[in-house]
Design a protein around this motif. Structure first.
Motif, PDB file in Angstrom:
ATOM      1  N   TYR A  89      -4.106  -4.795   2.993  1.00 24.82           N
ATOM      2  CA  TYR A  89      -4.913  -3.823   3.743  1.00 24.82           C
ATOM      3  C   TYR A  89      -5.679  -4.511   4.859  1.00 24.82           C
ATOM      4  CZ  TYR A  89      -4.042   0.128   0.677  1.00 24.82           C
ATOM      5  OH  TYR A  89      -3.444   1.150  -0.001  1.00 24.82           O
ATOM      6  N   LEU A  90      -6.229  -5.700   4.547  1.00 23.98           N
ATOM      7  CA  LEU A  90      -6.971  -6.439   5.580  1.00 23.98           C
ATOM      8  C   LEU A  90      -6.054  -6.762   6.748  1.00 23.98           C
ATOM      9  CD1 LEU A  90      -9.313  -9.107   4.009  1.00 23.98           C
ATOM     10  CD2 LEU A  90      -9.908  -7.192   5.470  1.00 23.98           C
ATOM     11  N   ARG A 145       1.044  -8.069 -16.203  1.00 25.01           N
ATOM     12  CA  ARG A 145      -0.298  -8.280 -16.764  1.00 25.01           C
ATOM     13  C   ARG A 145      -1.114  -9.230 -15.917  1.00 25.01           C
ATOM     14  NH1 ARG A 145       0.067  -7.435 -23.081  1.00 25.01           N
ATOM     15  NH2 ARG A 145       1.468  -5.663 -22.956  1.00 25.01           N
ATOM     16  N   ASP A 146      -0.977  -9.110 -14.615  1.00 24.69           N
ATOM     17  CA  ASP A 146      -1.772  -9.955 -13.733  1.00 24.69           C
ATOM     18  C   ASP A 146      -2.434  -9.092 -12.660  1.00 24.69           C
ATOM     19  OD1 ASP A 146      -2.942 -12.032 -12.474  1.00 24.69           O
ATOM     20  OD2 ASP A 146      -1.104 -13.129 -12.021  1.00 24.69           O
ATOM     21  N   PRO A 147      -3.361  -8.206 -13.092  1.00 22.83           N
ATOM     22  CA  PRO A 147      -3.952  -7.285 -12.114  1.00 22.83           C
ATOM     23  C   PRO A 147      -4.768  -7.999 -11.040  1.00 22.83           C
ATOM     24  CG  PRO A 147      -5.036  -7.079 -14.243  1.00 22.83           C
ATOM     25  CD  PRO A 147      -3.846  -7.938 -14.446  1.00 22.83           C
ATOM     26  N   LEU A 148      -5.441  -9.086 -11.427  1.00 22.76           N
ATOM     27  CA  LEU A 148      -6.295  -9.774 -10.446  1.00 22.76           C
ATOM     28  C   LEU A 148      -5.481 -10.198  -9.235  1.00 22.76           C
ATOM     29  CD1 LEU A 148      -9.091 -10.854  -9.793  1.00 22.76           C
ATOM     30  CD2 LEU A 148      -8.429 -13.016 -10.819  1.00 22.76           C
ATOM     31  N   PHE A 149      -4.325 -10.811  -9.507  1.00 22.14           N
ATOM     32  CA  PHE A 149      -3.494 -11.296  -8.412  1.00 22.14           C
ATOM     33  C   PHE A 149      -2.988 -10.150  -7.550  1.00 22.14           C
ATOM     34  CE2 PHE A 149       0.743 -12.200  -6.743  1.00 22.14           C
ATOM     35  CZ  PHE A 149       0.434 -13.257  -5.901  1.00 22.14           C
ATOM     36  N   MET A 206      -1.083   0.567  -3.099  1.00 21.49           N
ATOM     37  CA  MET A 206      -1.888   0.648  -4.321  1.00 21.49           C
ATOM     38  C   MET A 206      -1.033   0.928  -5.554  1.00 21.49           C
ATOM     39  SD  MET A 206      -4.756  -0.240  -4.365  1.00 21.49           S
ATOM     40  CE  MET A 206      -5.639  -0.088  -5.875  1.00 21.49           C
ATOM     41  N   LYS A 217      -7.370   3.520   5.089  1.00 22.46           N
ATOM     42  CA  LYS A 217      -7.945   3.213   3.779  1.00 22.46           C
ATOM     43  C   LYS A 217      -7.810   4.398   2.822  1.00 22.46           C
ATOM     44  CE  LYS A 217     -11.758   1.443   5.627  1.00 22.46           C
ATOM     45  NZ  LYS A 217     -13.178   1.093   5.483  1.00 22.46           N
ATOM     46  N   ALA A 270      -3.107  -6.778  -2.722  1.00 17.36           N
ATOM     47  CA  ALA A 270      -3.189  -5.480  -2.047  1.00 17.36           C
ATOM     48  C   ALA A 270      -4.325  -5.493  -1.031  1.00 17.36           C
ATOM     49  CB  ALA A 270      -3.405  -4.372  -3.072  1.00 17.36           C
ATOM     50  N   ALA A 271      -5.465  -6.088  -1.439  1.00 19.48           N
ATOM     51  CA  ALA A 271      -6.599  -6.172  -0.514  1.00 19.48           C
ATOM     52  C   ALA A 271      -6.210  -6.955   0.725  1.00 19.48           C
ATOM     53  CB  ALA A 271      -7.792  -6.824  -1.218  1.00 19.48           C
ATOM     54  N   SER A 312      -2.178   7.152  -4.082  1.00 19.45           N
ATOM     55  CA  SER A 312      -1.509   6.520  -5.219  1.00 19.45           C
ATOM     56  C   SER A 312      -1.665   7.367  -6.487  1.00 19.45           C
ATOM     57  CB  SER A 312      -2.055   5.116  -5.442  1.00 19.45           C
ATOM     58  OG  SER A 312      -3.436   5.160  -5.661  1.00 19.45           O
ATOM     59  N   SER A 367      -4.838   4.906   0.358  1.00 21.97           N
ATOM     60  CA  SER A 367      -4.780   4.258  -0.957  1.00 21.97           C
ATOM     61  C   SER A 367      -4.997   5.290  -2.068  1.00 21.97           C
ATOM     62  CB  SER A 367      -5.831   3.159  -1.053  1.00 21.97           C
ATOM     63  OG  SER A 367      -7.119   3.710  -1.039  1.00 21.97           O
ATOM     64  N   TYR A 371      -3.941  -6.898  -7.284  1.00 22.49           N
ATOM     65  CA  TYR A 371      -4.921  -6.104  -6.539  1.00 22.49           C
ATOM     66  C   TYR A 371      -5.532  -6.922  -5.406  1.00 22.49           C
ATOM     67  CZ  TYR A 371      -4.408  -2.509 -10.051  1.00 22.49           C
ATOM     68  OH  TYR A 371      -3.898  -1.544 -10.872  1.00 22.49           O
ATOM     69  N   SER A 372      -5.726  -8.235  -5.626  1.00 21.53           N
ATOM     70  CA  SER A 372      -6.226  -9.068  -4.535  1.00 21.53           C
ATOM     71  C   SER A 372      -5.212  -9.109  -3.408  1.00 21.53           C
ATOM     72  CB  SER A 372      -6.507 -10.495  -5.010  1.00 21.53           C
ATOM     73  OG  SER A 372      -7.330 -10.471  -6.129  1.00 21.53           O
TER      74      SER A 372
END
Lengths: 230, 224
Positions: A208-209, A195-199, A184, A170, A204-205, A176, A173, A201-202
């Motif tokens: 990592y999972l 311009r789609d940070p939500l997608f 990251m 972890k 990326a999560a 970065s 990250s 970064y999710s």
């Protein structure tokens, strides 16, 4: 889903490479951490007060200071320190250390502080009889450590080392911020240009999972394997 | 070694300590309720406990940095947040950081409290039952206080981890100790001096937290 396509249209291949980079940095950092731990654990257990002080300051400082601050220290100070050392040997050119090495060393030193504590705990929980027996049998010091204490220490530390591995994974990250293109950083780039940070970064999560989940499976298997005799 | 820089950067960094402490207290305050809530859900084995498990697994399995970025950069895309009163909170990096930290520490706290609940000796609960105390009262007056006592050492570690975690607020433009340290480093290019000052402030805070927890442990231990 188009965003994750491989090739020129999507970010799939870039993110895949970035995930490999995260794995590479984590493993390198973990190994650097082991080297630090193998140096500092004996210091921590030694009867010499001065050596104790050195080892204790290492683990206390590193575990009490934010990881990001340590990374900034290495990122901004790394090449300066190396150039200073090089100047002693008469080399005055500018030296730039690449982000992979800076990052791995910074995270490795952090991971090493945790590993030191794990190894110390493990050695202290080895049965006293083992130390006495090897003394009585007259083993040389390095054989005593590498053949008798270390294998038992490693077995006992697997559960806690798996925590250290998770922390290390972890922590990568944070590299970065130095510009190394791992998960990251790649998500940051992708999020910026689509311009789609939500997608991103999710996603990326999720990556990592997946990495933590898979590595836990592996570690559990290792643990089973090395506990067979017990 | 630039002693002047050490002296001049100390008050600046101390100013950042205020934001660090504010972030820490706010996130610990919300985190403990979140943690307690999810720990209670975990006691029974049903659908809700699975949700609580998923929550703690996701927040413990991903880096805090990702969580902050999703909340600060990602949530701005959602209309439900952008067009309602929620935007008041989510447009501020300060509140986004607190939300992320609270959810993160909540996940760890729920795990700490859950294991504390599980290790409570059955005798305490049975003693309560045989004294005719109602189930609710046993839970609030026996189980929760014992669980809190037992989880103090682990919770102390969690506070220290969170103190270090607040440094990530600097990635979303907040000027906490790390944010100011980075600013001074990038303008003076003297990382070692700044690291010494900023590191000492963090270490001092860690030292205080460590000792407060130790004091509380002693005060609330069963042996005195």
């Amino acid at each position: 889903m188009d965003l994750l396509a491989f090739g020129k249209t999507g970010w799939g291949d870039e993110l895949f490479v970035a995930a490999l980079m995260t794995i590479a940095v984590s493993i390198t950092a973990m190994l650097i951490g082991f080297i630090f731990a193998l140096i500092f654990t004996p210091l921590k257990l030694s009867k010499n007060k001065f050596l104790n002080l050195i080892a204790n300051s290492y683990t206390t400082v590193i575990r009490g200071v934010p990881e990001l601050l340590v990374i900034y220290l290495f990122f901004f100070g790394g090449s300066g320190a190396l150039m200073y050392v090089a100047s002693i040997f008469g080399y005055y050119e500018y030296i730039e250390i690449n982000a992979f090495i800076t990052g791995s060393v910074a995270i490795g030193i952090i991971s090493g502080a945790y590993s030191t504590e794990v190894f110390r705990g493990a050695i202290q929980s080895i049965d006293k009889g083992q130390f006495e027996a090897s003394k009585v049998l007259g083993f040389k010091k390095h054989i005593h450590f590498f053949k008798i204490i270390m294998p038992q220490m490693l077995r006992l530390s697997i559960p806690n080392l798996s925590n250290v591995w998770q922390i290390t994974l972890k922590d990568t990250s944070l590299i970065s911020v130095t510009g190394l293109v791992e998960i990251m950083r790649q998500s940051y780039i992708a999020a910026g240009s689509t311009r789609d940070p939500l997608f991103f970064y999710s996603f990326a999560a999720v990556l990592y999972l997946a990495l933590t989940f898979l590595s836990m499976q592996l570690i559990n298997r290792l643990e089973l394997k090395y506990n067979k005799g017990y | 070694m630039d002693i002047d820089l050490i002296i001049t950067s100390f008050p600046k960094l101390l100013g950042g300590a205020l934001i660090t402490l504010k972030l820490l207290f706010a996130s610990m305050f919300f985190g403990i309720f979140i943690g307690l809530f999810f720990a209670i859900l975990r006691i029974r084995n049903n659908f809700l406990s699975k949700i609580a498990y998923a929550y703690s697994y996701i927040f413990r399995g991903t880096p805090l940095l990702v969580q902050i970025f999703i909340i600060y950069y990602g949530f701005a895309e959602i209309d439900l947040i952008r067009k309602t009163f929620l935007w008041e909170a989510f447009k501020e990096p300060y509140w986004c950081a607190i939300i992320a930290f609270a959810l993160n520490t909540g996940a760890y706290t729920s795990e700490i409290l859950r294991s504390a609940f599980e290790t409570i000796k059955i005798g305490y609960i049975e003693a309560g039952k045989s004294l005719g105390i109602s189930k609710k009262l046993i839970f609030y007056k026996i189980q929760i206080p014992i669980a809190i006592k037992q989880s103090l050492p682990a919770y102390g570690n969690e506070i220290i981890l969170m103190l270090k975690g607040t440094s990530l607020a600097s990635t979303v433009t907040l000027m906490d100790i790390t944010g100011i340290a980075k600013y001074i480093i990038s303008t003076t290019f003297k990382p070692i001096e700044v690291f010494i000052v900023a590191g000492s402030i963090y270490l001092f805070m860690t030292f205080i937290i460590h000792n407060v927890i130790k004091f509380l442990e002693k005060k609330y231990s069963f042996n005195n």
